[in-house]
Structure formats: C-alpha cells, structure tokens
Design a protein around this motif. Structure first.
Motif, mmCIF file in Angstrom:
data_model
loop_
_atom_site.group_PDB
_atom_site.id
_atom_site.type_symbol
_atom_site.label_atom_id
_atom_site.label_comp_id
_atom_site.label_asym_id
_atom_site.label_seq_id
_atom_site.Cartn_x
_atom_site.Cartn_y
_atom_site.Cartn_z
ATOM 1 N N ILE A 115 28.415 -13.444 -14.927
ATOM 2 C CA ILE A 115 28.767 -13.793 -13.789
ATOM 3 C C ILE A 115 29.068 -14.961 -12.607
ATOM 4 O O ILE A 115 28.436 -16.295 -13.855
ATOM 5 N N LYS A 116 30.254 -15.308 -13.535
ATOM 6 C CA LYS A 116 31.288 -17.040 -13.577
ATOM 7 C C LYS A 116 30.064 -17.812 -12.995
ATOM 8 O O LYS A 116 29.695 -18.943 -13.731
ATOM 9 N N GLU A 117 29.286 -17.800 -11.453
ATOM 10 C CA GLU A 117 28.814 -18.887 -10.320
ATOM 11 C C GLU A 117 27.611 -19.480 -11.473
ATOM 12 O O GLU A 117 27.061 -20.486 -11.631
ATOM 13 N N LEU A 118 27.034 -18.274 -11.935
ATOM 14 C CA LEU A 118 25.884 -18.321 -12.897
ATOM 15 C C LEU A 118 26.237 -18.991 -14.261
ATOM 16 O O LEU A 118 25.426 -20.022 -14.284
ATOM 17 N N GLN A 119 27.095 -18.608 -15.009
ATOM 18 C CA GLN A 119 27.448 -19.270 -15.770
ATOM 19 C C GLN A 119 27.661 -20.990 -16.527
ATOM 20 O O GLN A 119 27.384 -21.284 -16.612
ATOM 21 N N ASN A 120 28.551 -20.627 -14.749
ATOM 22 C CA ASN A 120 28.791 -22.536 -14.670
ATOM 23 C C ASN A 120 27.264 -23.206 -13.973
ATOM 24 O O ASN A 120 27.180 -24.324 -14.718
ATOM 25 N N ILE A 121 26.733 -22.926 -13.482
ATOM 26 C CA ILE A 121 25.137 -23.170 -13.128
ATOM 27 C C ILE A 121 24.628 -23.616 -14.590
ATOM 28 O O ILE A 121 23.810 -24.755 -14.750
ATOM 29 N N ALA A 122 24.834 -22.964 -14.971
ATOM 30 C CA ALA A 122 24.034 -22.799 -16.269
ATOM 31 C C ALA A 122 24.645 -23.840 -17.653
ATOM 32 O O ALA A 122 24.111 -24.700 -18.071
ATOM 33 N N ALA A 123 25.367 -23.950 -17.639
ATOM 34 C CA ALA A 123 26.129 -25.441 -18.393
ATOM 35 C C ALA A 123 26.162 -26.155 -17.374
ATOM 36 O O ALA A 123 26.450 -27.213 -18.247
ATOM 37 N N LEU A 124 25.951 -26.317 -16.729
ATOM 38 C CA LEU A 124 26.181 -27.769 -16.146
ATOM 39 C C LEU A 124 24.358 -28.173 -15.899
ATOM 40 O O LEU A 124 24.396 -29.297 -16.141
ATOM 41 N N GLU A 125 23.508 -27.381 -15.680
ATOM 42 C CA GLU A 125 21.555 -27.246 -15.401
ATOM 43 C C GLU A 125 21.273 -27.525 -17.564
ATOM 44 O O GLU A 125 19.966 -28.165 -17.500
ATOM 45 N N ASN A 126 22.163 -27.105 -18.755
ATOM 46 C CA ASN A 126 21.484 -27.306 -19.905
ATOM 47 C C ASN A 126 21.013 -28.101 -20.496
ATOM 48 O O ASN A 126 20.529 -28.743 -21.483
ATOM 49 N N LYS A 156 16.517 -26.443 -28.232
ATOM 50 C CA LYS A 156 17.837 -26.112 -27.189
ATOM 51 C C LYS A 156 17.939 -25.248 -25.583
ATOM 52 O O LYS A 156 17.528 -24.112 -26.258
ATOM 53 N N ALA A 157 18.389 -25.671 -24.907
ATOM 54 C CA ALA A 157 17.961 -24.970 -23.242
ATOM 55 C C ALA A 157 19.869 -24.596 -23.809
ATOM 56 O O ALA A 157 20.600 -24.071 -23.367
ATOM 57 N N ASP A 158 18.836 -22.632 -22.542
ATOM 58 C CA ASP A 158 19.590 -22.130 -22.576
ATOM 59 C C ASP A 158 19.133 -21.226 -21.308
ATOM 60 O O ASP A 158 18.262 -20.208 -21.224
ATOM 61 N N ILE A 159 19.528 -21.315 -19.991
ATOM 62 C CA ILE A 159 19.052 -20.861 -18.691
ATOM 63 C C ILE A 159 19.501 -19.357 -18.742
ATOM 64 O O ILE A 159 18.731 -18.600 -18.507
ATOM 65 N N LEU A 160 20.683 -18.868 -19.093
ATOM 66 C CA LEU A 160 21.443 -17.930 -18.843
ATOM 67 C C LEU A 160 20.034 -16.945 -19.607
ATOM 68 O O LEU A 160 19.775 -16.012 -19.329
ATOM 69 N N SER A 161 19.287 -17.344 -20.886
ATOM 70 C CA SER A 161 18.615 -16.713 -21.315
ATOM 71 C C SER A 161 17.569 -16.023 -20.410
ATOM 72 O O SER A 161 16.839 -14.766 -20.999
ATOM 73 N N TYR A 162 17.190 -16.613 -19.998
ATOM 74 C CA TYR A 162 16.033 -15.956 -18.578
ATOM 75 C C TYR A 162 16.537 -14.963 -17.316
ATOM 76 O O TYR A 162 15.418 -14.742 -16.726
ATOM 77 N N LEU A 163 17.594 -15.072 -17.190
ATOM 78 C CA LEU A 163 17.970 -13.986 -16.826
ATOM 79 C C LEU A 163 18.710 -12.479 -16.741
ATOM 80 O O LEU A 163 18.355 -12.495 -18.041
ATOM 81 N N PRO A 164 18.384 -11.429 -16.154
ATOM 82 C CA PRO A 164 18.158 -10.129 -16.650
ATOM 83 C C PRO A 164 20.342 -10.532 -17.612
ATOM 84 O O PRO A 164 20.702 -11.111 -16.884
#
Length: 182
Positions: A18-29, A4-12
């Motif tokens: 941050i909404k933009e990073l949440q949207n990017i993560a939702a698209l990239e996961n 299961k991918a979760d890009i946000l878990s790699y960020l501090p």
C-alpha cells in the motif's frame, strides 16, 4: 551503532504494497532512527571511556576543566578520567596504581625520595601527549611539601646501537631522540 528503523516490517506482508503506508514509513523511519541515536548517545555518555563530544563537554563543565579546541576526544576523556581517579591522601602504592590505570604498566618510570621530598615520573614517548595532564594530576594528589618532576623518557643510546652511522645520518638529533625508528 544506532538501529535501522523499518516500520513496514511490523505490519503484515499484505500491507507492504500500500503506497500510503510506504510513504508514512519513509517519513517516520528517519525520526525513529534519530531517537535510537540519541538513546545510544545517552547510554554511552554515562561512561567516561565512551563519551562523545557532547558528553565530554558536560563532564568538563561539571568538573571545571578547561579544554583546548585542538585537543582530541581521547585526550579529553583521559583528562576527565584522571580527575575522577584522584585520591587523597597520597601514598606511593596508590600513586603507582593510579599511574598504571591511566598510562598502562611499563609506560612510565616512578621514583621518589621521601627524605629529600621529591617524586619523579618519566613518561614513555608513547604517552607523552598526556604530559600536562599527568603533571596536573601529580600536583593535586601529592603533598604540597614535595617537589614533583614530570619528564619524558627519551630513546636511550642502547636502543640505537644496532643501527649503523650511515643509517642514523638520515635523521636529525631531535628525531633520533624522540621518534621511534623502524
């Protein structure tokens, strides 16, 4: 099972809000999860016992095996495995070892007559679905001057002896001969 991918878990943690990073993560996961699935599939398709449909198709094409659309993946794996385990020249111990590895010990009865030039294999009902595959295998590994008999070992009378006639009357002759009764 793919990860299961979760890009946000790699960020501090401070950046998780941050909404933009949440949207990017939702698209990239989903894309990253798909890469993991494909990687896992590639790994599993290197081994016959873990082939998926795509891997089985590839092996069948390489080996020139014809397949029926109604066959299960397990039957296709069995056919591929039997082709890889063929070994010439034939010897009785090698044939016994080959059948043990494919069908399992005690799942068949192997007899031969070198003087009369025949080999007989009686398959248990539990492995009867591999009947045709075993038949083709034996035709390929036994000498051409030997007759090959592949049969199904049906339920013996002694196995039904503890049932009463009233209990057996509920079954047809075919069911009594070919099905495991409880």
């Amino acid at each position: 099972m793919a990860r299961k991918a979760d890009i946000l878990s790699y960020l501090p943690p401070i950046l998780h809000e941050i909404k933009e990073l949440q949207n990017i993560a939702a698209l990239e996961n989903p894309s990253i999860e798909r890469v993991w699935e494909l990687t896992e599939s590639l790994f599993n398709n290197q081994f016959i016992l873990t082939l998926d449909e795509r891997g089985a198709d590839r092996y069948e094409k390489m080996l020139g095996l014809m397949t029926n659309e109604s066959e299960t993946l397990e039957t296709r794996r069995f056919r591929i495995l039997s082709r890889y385990q063929e070994q010439a020249p034939y010897s009785f111990p090698v044939l016994k070892q080959l059948l043990d590895s494919l069908l399992g010990e005690g799942k068949y009865e192997l007899t031969r007559s070198p003087s009369e030039k025949w080999v007989r294999v009686k398959l248990e009902l539990t492995v009867s679905r591999e009947f045709e595959i075993v038949e083709v295998l034996l035709e390929r590994v036994t000498p051409q001057n030997m007759l090959v008999y592949v049969e199904i070992r049906y339920i013996q009378h002694s196995a039904l002896a503890h049932f009463t006639h009233a209990q057996l009357a509920a079954y047809t002759h075919k069911q009594l001969r070919e099905e495991v009764l409880s």
